[in-house]
Design a protein around this motif. Structure first.
Motif, PDB file in Angstrom:
ATOM      1  N   TYR A 253     -13.138  -7.206 -37.914  1.00  0.00           N
ATOM      2  CA  TYR A 253     -14.231  -7.361 -36.618  1.00  0.00           C
ATOM      3  C   TYR A 253     -14.430  -6.276 -36.061  1.00  0.00           C
ATOM      4  O   TYR A 253     -15.729  -5.905 -35.462  1.00  0.00           O
ATOM      5  N   SER A 256     -16.873  -4.120 -38.038  1.00  0.00           N
ATOM      6  CA  SER A 256     -18.309  -4.780 -37.815  1.00  0.00           C
ATOM      7  C   SER A 256     -19.055  -4.389 -36.561  1.00  0.00           C
ATOM      8  O   SER A 256     -20.022  -4.224 -36.444  1.00  0.00           O
ATOM      9  N   ILE A 300     -16.395  -2.719 -44.604  1.00  0.00           N
ATOM     10  CA  ILE A 300     -15.778  -4.004 -43.748  1.00  0.00           C
ATOM     11  C   ILE A 300     -15.018  -4.807 -44.613  1.00  0.00           C
ATOM     12  O   ILE A 300     -13.927  -5.560 -43.962  1.00  0.00           O
ATOM     13  N   THR A 313     -16.335 -16.525 -42.157  1.00  0.00           N
ATOM     14  CA  THR A 313     -15.748 -15.256 -41.478  1.00  0.00           C
ATOM     15  C   THR A 313     -16.535 -14.213 -42.127  1.00  0.00           C
ATOM     16  O   THR A 313     -17.041 -13.258 -41.507  1.00  0.00           O
ATOM     17  N   LEU A 317     -19.135 -11.711 -39.796  1.00  0.00           N
ATOM     18  CA  LEU A 317     -18.965 -10.416 -39.820  1.00  0.00           C
ATOM     19  C   LEU A 317     -20.494  -9.744 -40.316  1.00  0.00           C
ATOM     20  O   LEU A 317     -20.827  -8.484 -39.595  1.00  0.00           O
TER      21      LEU A 317
END
Length: 399
Positions: A253, A256, A300, A313, A317
């Motif tokens: 996170y 990103s 990522i 998720t 992202l």
């Protein structure tokens, strides 16, 4: 006794207040004397100090509209307007005289030619010239629901879609050994190192377009420093709350978010290219950035290889990393500001540096836990491969 203690505290507080008040008062007195009496070495300047910033040029049906600002220390009077070296009539709002930091608009009725370049020059009453250029003349896009939607689609293609495609490599990378996972983290660091250099390069270029009074280079580096320190402090606070548990999901996170700020700058470049009438260039940039940003999605996904994230998720992202490109195209297309773009890029660079710090620390920690070398030949080679990949794909977006 309590009364005496209270009196002592009040006396100490008043003394502390007076120690701050005295130097502040003397400073105000000194500045007042400087402004009223001068500093004793004044002399008339050899040449007038004038500086007019041409912030934006709009191409309308019957001519050009210039958004200008006086960023010099003195009042400025614009005495003459020239288009393609010919003197031309113009209307000024509020007037042709601008006080310091005052903005105004100049309306120039001119029969411009579609697709041709046009040079515009402003001459002050002191014969100081300020120039700008319309590289490819076409009607400047006017904000509308349809155009906002088109720019949003462009940002979607440039940001969300390629990052999402890169994240799809997660299943493939899950089959890697522990050494392979560490190599992918090193690859991610290489990708980010190139992104930092590229972001600062873009920031310096845009900072040069801003008026000198705004100190674009300082804004770029200070924005990067404050962004880095702020994110480090925030990350350490969260880590203390979670008792040192630095999960791969949190790292993803953070990654990103940093890439999202970088993609905001890419959106600015694309939006401003379309706004300036460079449609072919804008299309080329869309294709180039789409291919270029797939590697960001791979980066990522790398910290997640020890996790089992859900589909939502990955979606979140991709949105965090890619959606800022949509905002960037809107700003670049309708209200591009060099100094704000410089600030955004500085913040983005600082965020990416912080992510490099987090991933590097995570890599060293895992290497110690698994009794593996942190700086192995495989990790070093992966880092350089990441840099080379970003360098190679950057050819698609440089012009």
């Amino acid at each position: 006794m309590n009364h005496l203690k209270s009196y002592g505290k009040e006396k100490k507080a008043s003394r502390w207040f007076l120690t701050a008040l005295l130097p502040s008062g003397l400073l105000i007195v000194a500045l007042s004397l400087f402004f009223t009496l001068g500093i004793g070495v004044e002399q008339d300047p050899a040449a007038p100090i004038e500086n007019v910033s041409i912030k934006r040029v709009e191409v309308v049906q019957d001519g050009f509209v210039l958004d200008v600002e006086n960023v010099g220390p003195e009042d400025v009077t614009i005495a003459m307007v020239m288009v393609n070296d010919a003197i031309w009539n113009a209307d000024f709002q509020p007037s042709n005289k601008l006080a310091r930091f005052e903005s105004g608009k100049i309306y120039i009725p001119y029969p411009w030619v579609y697709g041709e370049p046009h040079r515009i020059k402003l001459m002050t009453a002191n014969a100081i010239a300020f120039e700008t250029e319309v590289p490819v003349a076409q009607i400047t896009p006017v904000p509308s629901v349809g155009l906002f939607a088109k720019y949003a689609i462009i940002g979607l293609y440039v940001g969300v879609v390629p990052v999402g495609l890169g994240l799809l490599w997660y299943s493939f990378m899950r089959n890697f050994s522990r050494r392979g996972i560490h190599a992918m983290l090193a690859l991610t660091i290489g990708l980010l190192v190139f992104l930092v250099v590229d972001t600062f390069e873009e920031g310096l270029e845009i900072a040069g377009e801003a008026a000198a009074v705004y100190q674009g280079v300082s804004v770029l580096f200070l924005g990067g420093l404050l962004s880095f320190l702020g994110l480090v402090a925030f990350d350490q606070y969260n880590e203390r709350k979670q008792r040192g548990n630095h999960s791969g999901l949190r790292t993803a996170y953070l990654l990103s978010s940093g890439i999202g700020l970088h993609n905001l700058g890419e959106g600015l470049a694309i939006g401003s290219a379309f706004a300036l009438g460079e449609g072919a260039l804008g299309t080329f940039l869309v294709i180039g950035f789409t291919l270029h940003n797939i590697t960001e999605g791979i980066g990522i996904a790398a910290p997640l290889l020890n996790e089992k994230p859900k589909a939502r998720t990955f979606l979140s992202l991709a949105v965090i990393a890619g959606a800022p490109a949509i905002i960037g195209t809107w700003i670049g297309g309708f209200a591009f500001s060099p100094i704000l773009a410089t600030l955004f890029l500085g913040i983005g660079a600082g965020a990416i540096i912080q992510v490099i710090y987090v991933i590097t620390r995570h890599l060293f920690k895992e290497s110690n836990e698994w009794k593996l070398p942190s700086v192995s030949w495989l990790n070093v080679a992966s880092l350089f491969v990441g840099i080379i990949i970003m360098y190679a794909t950057a050819f698609l977006v440089k012009f």
